[in-house]
Scaffold this active site. Sequence first.
Site, PDB file in Angstrom:
ATOM      1  N   GLU A  23       0.461  -1.243  -0.047  1.00  0.00           N
ATOM      2  CA  GLU A  23      -0.521  -0.585   0.374  1.00  0.00           C
ATOM      3  C   GLU A  23       0.817   1.136  -0.134  1.00  0.00           C
ATOM      4  O   GLU A  23       1.795   1.244   1.023  1.00  0.00           O
ATOM      5  CB  GLU A  23      -1.287   0.062   1.570  1.00  0.00           C
ATOM      6  CG  GLU A  23      -0.442  -0.250   2.184  1.00  0.00           C
ATOM      7  CD  GLU A  23      -0.077   0.419   2.974  1.00  0.00           C
ATOM      8  OE1 GLU A  23      -0.393   2.302   2.863  1.00  0.00           O
ATOM      9  OE2 GLU A  23       0.275   1.117   4.793  1.00  0.00           O
ATOM     10  N   LYS A 157      -3.997  -1.657  15.001  1.00  0.00           N
ATOM     11  CA  LYS A 157      -3.938   0.081  15.460  1.00  0.00           C
ATOM     12  C   LYS A 157      -3.591  -0.387  16.515  1.00  0.00           C
ATOM     13  O   LYS A 157      -4.914  -0.626  17.001  1.00  0.00           O
ATOM     14  CB  LYS A 157      -4.107   1.065  14.646  1.00  0.00           C
ATOM     15  CG  LYS A 157      -2.563   1.004  13.311  1.00  0.00           C
ATOM     16  CD  LYS A 157      -3.535   2.573  12.645  1.00  0.00           C
ATOM     17  CE  LYS A 157      -3.087   2.427  10.766  1.00  0.00           C
ATOM     18  NZ  LYS A 157      -3.200   1.153   9.939  1.00  0.00           N
TER      19      LYS A 157
END
Length: 298
Positions: A23, A157
């Site tokens: 990405e 995260k």
Amino acid sequence: MKLAIAPEISRALAARSAVVALESTVIAHGLPRPLNLETARALERDVRDGGATPATIAVAGGAAVVGADDELLTRLAIEDGVAKASLRDLAPLLARRALGATTVAATVEIAARAGIAVVATGGIGGVHRGAERSFDESADLEAIARHAVCVVCAGAKLVLDLALTLERLETLGVPVVGYGTDDLPAFYVRSSGMRLAHRADGALATARIVREQLARGAGIVIAVPIAESDALDRAHAETEVARALESAERHGVSGAALTPYLLGALGEATSGKSLRANVSLLRQNARVAAEIALALAI
């Protein structure tokens, strides 16, 4: 969607050899200059050193680019105003022929359309803390569920609601497999303290699970713990995240701006150690992804 697939990627896919998609949001929005470009190049080297072909994905010139060249990597790293391209943004950005850096969700969709089975990233998005009020959930989760792609990451995260993120992935039918671990990694932290239902030790064992899930037409998450030498202390990180959340609420930071704000605050609180950790886990994930892609290509 128009795909602009680099010749090297097309040849690798035609030969059914190992390809790893990367990405590009981390280049444009995730790391400071000039570390962002250095890291983008290092990730591609790590994939090549592992025997696979890297395909950094972005949006440019009215097409979804699969296999950005160095000129495009440089533009993503140094130009101001590069758009953050998630699923909702793809059509407008393509229509405007704008430059966009793809999130995990957009990268997964584009990789799937190109026929790439493995994506490497840092940490996936998920359900945000306080989502019972805001309904704030990353598009990453449904994108992985909808597309037959293996996402190699350092878990989710730390700033997210990890318990709800796991619940949501379970509801969507997405297996989260610990790579050499029984616990969910939390980005900079090796263990969130949450047990995973599935574990695999090594690329071959992982590839067997991945192959079965992709055959079902759905995606899978492979969660790789950050190297112990680069990990943050869990208790200290949680304390700083709580402080950052209070600060974000006071300053009215929400939505897409919240995660970068929290990660930035954590970086300041750890005197830059979280930045070093970010690069470490990105590179480790790229290496593991290359190993898995090779095992899938056997």
